[in-house]
Design a protein around this motif. Structure first.
Motif, PDB file in Angstrom:
ATOM      1  N   THR A  61     117.123  47.956  61.642  1.00 55.18           N
ATOM      2  CA  THR A  61     117.048  48.878  60.508  1.00 55.18           C
ATOM      3  C   THR A  61     115.643  49.452  60.368  1.00 55.18           C
ATOM      4  OG1 THR A  61     118.724  47.533  59.385  1.00 55.18           O
ATOM      5  CG2 THR A  61     117.532  49.137  58.046  1.00 55.18           C
ATOM      6  N   ALA A  62     114.627  48.619  60.578  1.00 60.00           N
ATOM      7  CA  ALA A  62     113.240  49.086  60.515  1.00 60.00           C
ATOM      8  C   ALA A  62     112.982  50.174  61.558  1.00 60.00           C
ATOM      9  CB  ALA A  62     112.281  47.917  60.721  1.00 60.00           C
ATOM     10  N   ILE A  80     105.362  53.432  50.814  1.00 60.50           N
ATOM     11  CA  ILE A  80     106.692  52.832  50.948  1.00 60.50           C
ATOM     12  C   ILE A  80     106.761  51.612  50.043  1.00 60.50           C
ATOM     13  CG2 ILE A  80     108.436  51.899  52.521  1.00 60.50           C
ATOM     14  CD1 ILE A  80     106.947  53.195  54.843  1.00 60.50           C
ATOM     15  N   GLY A  81     107.881  51.471  49.351  1.00 63.58           N
ATOM     16  CA  GLY A  81     108.138  50.267  48.569  1.00 63.58           C
ATOM     17  C   GLY A  81     109.431  49.627  49.039  1.00 63.58           C
ATOM     18  N   GLY A  82     109.517  48.314  48.913  1.00 65.83           N
ATOM     19  CA  GLY A  82     110.737  47.630  49.324  1.00 65.83           C
ATOM     20  C   GLY A  82     110.948  46.358  48.543  1.00 65.83           C
ATOM     21  N   LEU A  83     112.195  46.127  48.130  1.00 64.03           N
ATOM     22  CA  LEU A  83     112.559  44.920  47.397  1.00 64.03           C
ATOM     23  C   LEU A  83     113.447  44.024  48.241  1.00 64.03           C
ATOM     24  CD1 LEU A  83     113.093  43.061  44.909  1.00 64.03           C
ATOM     25  CD2 LEU A  83     114.926  44.657  44.274  1.00 64.03           C
ATOM     26  N   SER A  84     113.123  42.737  48.317  1.00 64.70           N
ATOM     27  CA  SER A  84     113.958  41.719  48.957  1.00 64.70           C
ATOM     28  C   SER A  84     114.286  42.120  50.402  1.00 64.70           C
ATOM     29  CB  SER A  84     115.220  41.503  48.119  1.00 64.70           C
ATOM     30  OG  SER A  84     115.891  40.327  48.504  1.00 64.70           O
ATOM     31  N   LEU A  85     115.546  42.415  50.722  1.00 60.27           N
ATOM     32  CA  LEU A  85     115.889  42.865  52.073  1.00 60.27           C
ATOM     33  C   LEU A  85     115.099  44.122  52.426  1.00 60.27           C
ATOM     34  CD1 LEU A  85     117.771  42.580  54.602  1.00 60.27           C
ATOM     35  CD2 LEU A  85     119.359  44.106  53.400  1.00 60.27           C
ATOM     36  N   GLY A  86     114.996  45.045  51.474  1.00 57.93           N
ATOM     37  CA  GLY A  86     114.186  46.241  51.690  1.00 57.93           C
ATOM     38  C   GLY A  86     112.725  45.909  51.907  1.00 57.93           C
ATOM     39  N   GLU A  92     108.576  44.546  58.370  1.00 55.35           N
ATOM     40  CA  GLU A  92     108.808  44.784  59.797  1.00 55.35           C
ATOM     41  C   GLU A  92     108.239  46.138  60.224  1.00 55.35           C
ATOM     42  OE1 GLU A  92     109.986  43.870  63.631  1.00 55.35           O
ATOM     43  OE2 GLU A  92     109.891  42.579  61.859  1.00 55.35           O
ATOM     44  N   MET A  93     108.388  47.135  59.384  1.00 55.97           N
ATOM     45  CA  MET A  93     107.831  48.461  59.690  1.00 55.97           C
ATOM     46  C   MET A  93     106.314  48.419  59.766  1.00 55.97           C
ATOM     47  SD  MET A  93     110.364  50.652  57.182  1.00 55.97           S
ATOM     48  CE  MET A  93     109.502  52.216  57.359  1.00 55.97           C
ATOM     49  N   LEU A  94     105.684  47.724  58.842  1.00 52.78           N
ATOM     50  CA  LEU A  94     104.221  47.587  58.867  1.00 52.78           C
ATOM     51  C   LEU A  94     103.757  46.816  60.098  1.00 52.78           C
ATOM     52  CD1 LEU A  94     103.561  46.701  55.104  1.00 52.78           C
ATOM     53  CD2 LEU A  94     103.170  48.909  56.219  1.00 52.78           C
ATOM     54  N   SER A  95     104.587  45.867  60.546  1.00 54.34           N
ATOM     55  CA  SER A  95     104.249  45.050  61.720  1.00 54.34           C
ATOM     56  C   SER A  95     104.308  45.856  63.017  1.00 54.34           C
ATOM     57  CB  SER A  95     105.201  43.857  61.819  1.00 54.34           C
ATOM     58  OG  SER A  95     105.101  43.030  60.685  1.00 54.34           O
ATOM     59  N   SER A  96     105.236  46.785  63.087  1.00 57.40           N
ATOM     60  CA  SER A  96     105.433  47.539  64.334  1.00 57.40           C
ATOM     61  C   SER A  96     104.762  48.905  64.321  1.00 57.40           C
ATOM     62  CB  SER A  96     106.934  47.726  64.607  1.00 57.40           C
ATOM     63  OG  SER A  96     107.559  48.418  63.540  1.00 57.40           O
ATOM     64  N   ILE A 183     101.690  41.767  62.003  1.00 53.57           N
ATOM     65  CA  ILE A 183     101.474  42.275  60.640  1.00 53.57           C
ATOM     66  C   ILE A 183      99.981  42.451  60.369  1.00 53.57           C
ATOM     67  CG2 ILE A 183     101.364  39.993  59.527  1.00 53.57           C
ATOM     68  CD1 ILE A 183     103.070  43.145  58.076  1.00 53.57           C
ATOM     69  N   ARG A 184      99.153  41.697  61.073  1.00 49.56           N
ATOM     70  CA  ARG A 184      97.699  41.785  60.895  1.00 49.56           C
ATOM     71  C   ARG A 184      97.147  43.154  61.277  1.00 49.56           C
ATOM     72  NH1 ARG A 184      95.069  36.883  60.290  1.00 49.56           N
ATOM     73  NH2 ARG A 184      96.265  34.988  60.719  1.00 49.56           N
TER      74      ARG A 184
END
Length: 246
Positions: A61-62, A80-86, A92-96, A183-184
């Motif tokens: 999904t990411a 971007i904001g995300g809650l729980s699953l979001g 994951e988006m920030l990590s990649s 994520i770093r």
């Protein structure tokens, strides 16, 4: 990917990723306030009401949302904001994609796997799925989520549209997600929000995210439950957002 948009006339884009089992109305009040200044986009997450695809994994999904941002906004957005699953999808988006956004609010994102919970999901959903369309059962679930009462009809209507296979898929992905070391590399300035009344693993996840994200601030909200900030306290959410970007 299907989305709902607010403030299309504005230049700066904010993407909001709703929680698992919820929908766009998770951020309804937040989006209405932000739309005075920002172009707000809320995707319908895969496997949920009005989405076009089944849910596979958080990682898949990411990738899909990152591709949407590439196609529609040149590869990056303002926030971007995300809650729980979001929130997990946002992590994951920030990590990649280190430069996917300038600012982010990660709310109640679990990044520590819960193996026993994961093992229970398939049998429990298989046994109880038929109850989802019962209004009395939906009302019990709704009250446990501590969502304000005027959202019940939207909650009930959209929950009834979630297929059993998708419910199992996103709950299992939610309970097994593990934070990536990459994520770093994120360059976003981030607020990590969690409620004081949330579970131990959720608070531990917030602390871990704060430790691993180089430009992050941890905010623990007294008396708040899971999702309380974005669902029930839109003005507070927007206040935090404005402080973040300043």
């Amino acid at each position: 990917m299907k989305v709902i948009e607010f403030g299309k006339e504005n230049d700066l884009t904010v993407i909001l990723l709703h929680g698992g089992g919820l929908s766009w109305w998770n951020y309804k009040d937040v989006a209405e306030i932000l739309s005075n200044k920002y172009h707000v986009v809320i995707p319908f997450l895969n496997g949920h009401a009005y989405s076009e695809s089944d849910f596979i994994t958080i990682e898949a999904t990411a990738i899909e949302i990152c591709e949407y941002i590439q196609d529609m906004f040149g590869g990056k957005v303002f926030a971007i904001g995300g809650l729980s699953l979001g929130g997990q999808i946002l992590v994951e988006m920030l990590s990649s994609n280190p430069d996917i956004c300038k600012f982010a609010i990660i709310e109640s994102a679990l990044v520590i796997p819960m193996r026993f919970t994961n093992w229970l999901i398939s049998p429990m959903i298989t046994i109880s799925y038929w109850l989802i369309k019962k209004s009395w059962f939906a009302n019990l679930q709704f009250k446990q989520l501590h969502i304000k009462s005027d959202l019940f009809d939207l909650y009930y209507n959209d929950t009834c549209k979630i297929k059993k296979e998708n419910l199992i898929a996103f709950l299992k992905s939610n309970s097994s997600y593990r934070l990536k070391s990459s994520i770093r590399t994120s360059n976003a300035k981030v607020v990590i929000a969690v409620g004081e009344k949330e579970g131990r693993n959720m608070k531990k996840s917030a602390i871990l995210l704060n430790k691993k994200l180089p430009k992050s601030k941890l905010m623990i909200f007294p008396e708040y439950y899971h999702g309380d900030l974005s669902v029930n306290h839109a003005e507070k959410y927007v206040e935090i957002f404005e402080l973040l970007i300043k």
